[in-house]
Design a protein around this motif. Sequence first.
Motif, mmCIF file in Angstrom:
data_model
loop_
_atom_site.group_PDB
_atom_site.id
_atom_site.type_symbol
_atom_site.label_atom_id
_atom_site.label_comp_id
_atom_site.label_asym_id
_atom_site.label_seq_id
_atom_site.Cartn_x
_atom_site.Cartn_y
_atom_site.Cartn_z
ATOM 1 N N ARG A 231 53.661 34.418 31.623
ATOM 2 C CA ARG A 231 54.649 34.346 32.719
ATOM 3 C C ARG A 231 53.973 34.057 34.052
ATOM 4 O O ARG A 231 54.526 33.375 34.906
ATOM 5 N N ILE A 232 52.759 34.585 34.248
ATOM 6 C CA ILE A 232 52.067 34.370 35.520
ATOM 7 C C ILE A 232 50.955 33.326 35.400
ATOM 8 O O ILE A 232 50.123 33.203 36.293
ATOM 9 N N GLY A 233 50.950 32.587 34.288
ATOM 10 C CA GLY A 233 50.049 31.448 34.159
ATOM 11 C C GLY A 233 48.631 31.769 33.753
ATOM 12 O O GLY A 233 47.709 30.999 34.040
ATOM 13 N N ILE A 234 48.416 32.896 33.075
ATOM 14 C CA ILE A 234 47.076 33.271 32.614
ATOM 15 C C ILE A 234 47.056 33.220 31.091
ATOM 16 O O ILE A 234 47.954 33.767 30.432
ATOM 17 N N ASN A 235 46.045 32.594 30.537
ATOM 18 C CA ASN A 235 46.006 32.355 29.097
ATOM 19 C C ASN A 235 45.210 33.379 28.308
ATOM 20 O O ASN A 235 45.505 33.640 27.144
ATOM 21 N N GLU A 236 44.187 33.970 28.931
ATOM 22 C CA GLU A 236 43.251 34.807 28.183
ATOM 23 C C GLU A 236 43.333 36.274 28.583
ATOM 24 O O GLU A 236 43.516 36.603 29.760
ATOM 25 N N ILE A 237 43.205 37.143 27.602
ATOM 26 C CA ILE A 237 43.035 38.571 27.847
ATOM 27 C C ILE A 237 41.540 38.846 27.977
ATOM 28 O O ILE A 237 40.752 38.458 27.113
ATOM 29 N N GLU A 238 41.142 39.487 29.067
ATOM 30 C CA GLU A 238 39.729 39.790 29.297
ATOM 31 C C GLU A 238 39.526 41.285 29.491
ATOM 32 O O GLU A 238 40.475 42.026 29.775
ATOM 33 N N ALA A 239 38.302 41.716 29.344
ATOM 34 C CA ALA A 239 37.959 43.114 29.598
ATOM 35 C C ALA A 239 38.108 43.409 31.083
ATOM 36 O O ALA A 239 37.971 42.513 31.927
ATOM 37 N N PRO A 240 38.400 44.667 31.443
ATOM 38 C CA PRO A 240 38.561 45.012 32.855
ATOM 39 C C PRO A 240 37.326 44.665 33.692
ATOM 40 O O PRO A 240 36.196 44.970 33.312
ATOM 41 N N SER A 241 37.557 44.012 34.798
ATOM 42 C CA SER A 241 36.502 43.666 35.750
ATOM 43 C C SER A 241 37.170 43.358 37.072
ATOM 44 O O SER A 241 38.382 43.087 37.133
ATOM 45 N N LEU A 242 36.394 43.349 38.153
ATOM 46 C CA LEU A 242 36.955 43.019 39.456
ATOM 47 C C LEU A 242 37.399 41.562 39.501
ATOM 48 O O LEU A 242 38.461 41.250 40.053
ATOM 49 N N ASN A 243 36.640 40.667 38.898
ATOM 50 C CA ASN A 243 37.013 39.252 38.910
ATOM 51 C C ASN A 243 38.335 39.017 38.184
ATOM 52 O O ASN A 243 39.193 38.253 38.650
ATOM 53 N N TYR A 244 38.498 39.666 37.029
ATOM 54 C CA TYR A 244 39.745 39.478 36.277
ATOM 55 C C TYR A 244 40.911 40.138 37.002
ATOM 56 O O TYR A 244 42.023 39.588 37.044
ATOM 57 N N LEU A 245 40.669 41.294 37.614
ATOM 58 C CA LEU A 245 41.709 41.957 38.400
ATOM 59 C C LEU A 245 42.168 41.048 39.540
ATOM 60 O O LEU A 245 43.372 40.933 39.814
ATOM 61 N N ALA A 246 41.230 40.392 40.205
ATOM 62 C CA ALA A 246 41.578 39.472 41.290
ATOM 63 C C ALA A 246 42.378 38.289 40.764
ATOM 64 O O ALA A 246 43.346 37.845 41.399
ATOM 65 N N GLU A 247 42.001 37.773 39.600
ATOM 66 C CA GLU A 247 42.746 36.662 38.998
ATOM 67 C C GLU A 247 44.180 37.081 38.697
ATOM 68 O O GLU A 247 45.134 36.334 38.956
ATOM 69 N N LEU A 248 44.336 38.284 38.157
ATOM 70 C CA LEU A 248 45.668 38.791 37.844
ATOM 71 C C LEU A 248 46.514 38.961 39.102
ATOM 72 O O LEU A 248 47.691 38.583 39.135
ATOM 73 N N GLN A 249 45.917 39.520 40.154
ATOM 74 C CA GLN A 249 46.684 39.744 41.382
ATOM 75 C C GLN A 249 47.076 38.419 42.031
ATOM 76 O O GLN A 249 48.218 38.262 42.469
ATOM 77 N N ARG A 250 46.157 37.482 42.097
ATOM 78 C CA ARG A 250 46.481 36.176 42.694
ATOM 79 C C ARG A 250 47.647 35.520 41.962
ATOM 80 O O ARG A 250 48.575 34.992 42.573
ATOM 81 N N ALA A 251 47.586 35.538 40.632
ATOM 82 C CA ALA A 251 48.631 34.898 39.836
ATOM 83 C C ALA A 251 49.969 35.607 40.019
ATOM 84 O O ALA A 251 51.028 34.970 40.137
ATOM 85 N N HIS A 252 49.935 36.938 40.048
ATOM 86 C CA HIS A 252 51.158 37.725 40.184
ATOM 87 C C HIS A 252 51.838 37.436 41.516
ATOM 88 O O HIS A 252 53.059 37.196 41.578
ATOM 89 N N VAL A 253 51.065 37.466 42.587
ATOM 90 C CA VAL A 253 51.622 37.244 43.923
ATOM 91 C C VAL A 253 52.159 35.819 44.074
ATOM 92 O O VAL A 253 53.196 35.599 44.705
ATOM 93 N N LYS A 254 51.468 34.869 43.489
ATOM 94 C CA LYS A 254 51.874 33.467 43.621
ATOM 95 C C LYS A 254 53.144 33.150 42.840
ATOM 96 O O LYS A 254 54.027 32.439 43.331
ATOM 97 N N ILE A 255 53.260 33.689 41.620
ATOM 98 C CA ILE A 255 54.349 33.306 40.726
ATOM 99 C C ILE A 255 55.564 34.221 40.856
ATOM 100 O O ILE A 255 56.712 33.764 40.765
ATOM 101 N N LEU A 256 55.340 35.509 41.077
ATOM 102 C CA LEU A 256 56.448 36.460 41.112
ATOM 103 C C LEU A 256 56.775 36.827 42.551
ATOM 104 O O LEU A 256 56.129 37.676 43.159
#
Length: 290
Positions: free
Chosen positions: A16-41
């Motif tokens: 739904r927010i344009g991310i294809n891969e599930i990754e282990a918790p990290s700051l980089n992945y958290l930032a990717e998730l937040q950017r996508a969430h804010v942009k799409i939703l």
Amino acid sequence: MNVTLTRSEIQAYLKRIGINEIEAPSLNYLAELQRAHVKILSWQTIDIYTGRPVGIRLQDSVQLILQGRSGYCFHLNGAFSILLRSLGYTVHWHRGGVQPHGELPRVNSFHLGLSVLLPDADPTVERWIVDVGLGGMPFEPLPLRYGTYGSEPFTYQLMPSSVVAGGWRLEYELGGPSEGVDYDPESVTSLEEFMPKHEFYSRAVESPWHNAFLLRQRDELSSNELRGCMLRTHDREGIRKTEIMNYTEWREVLTEVFHEPLVSYSELECQEMWERIQIAHKEWKQAQET
């Protein structure tokens, strides 16, 4: 916060927010998730405006996202917290209070705040602010370390709160949707105290969103607000306001800028929404002329 998503629900949420891969918790992945969430939703009040508000229980908020829809702070931060928890992050809810322009700071539980513990991401920071439910959302996680973050025109000041001991305050860029937001440091484990706040916001005549068709969205370079048929864009060149003149253009702006195709409304309902907006806009313009 005892709700978790199945793997298929996680994959659907990420898609739904344009991310294809599930990754282990990290700051980089958290930032990717937040950017996508804010942009799409987008942050929005559409269902409140139409008299069809959705509840803020976690299952309701998650389903709202999975059904191609969106909401405001309780929905967005509630759903995002469950996605993060399901991905393995340690997430905390916080009481928050947004300070409107011209009013005093407060922590009144009219905002649900989020923080994530990532003790291994930075030796000087343990907790990160990951708020995707504000009208002026930070585009990336902010370290809970007082200072200035972001680049012009989207800078954020993080400082001690003056209204709650041990709390923190986030102030927006100039021209933001409010003065800022204060957070209580205490972790909240139930959404029950937020329920009456949502009831007020979504149903009371005195609610600021009672008669407001309002969406807010941002990306790395700009922020956008649609209030009725007035589009406000803020970027490095300044603030521009555009009056949307017809129904087709309005639907295009909703879909292309705010990623909001109004999937839960029929074509007739959308046209009726536009007509209601036009009547209110005409009355507003007439009032400006007197």
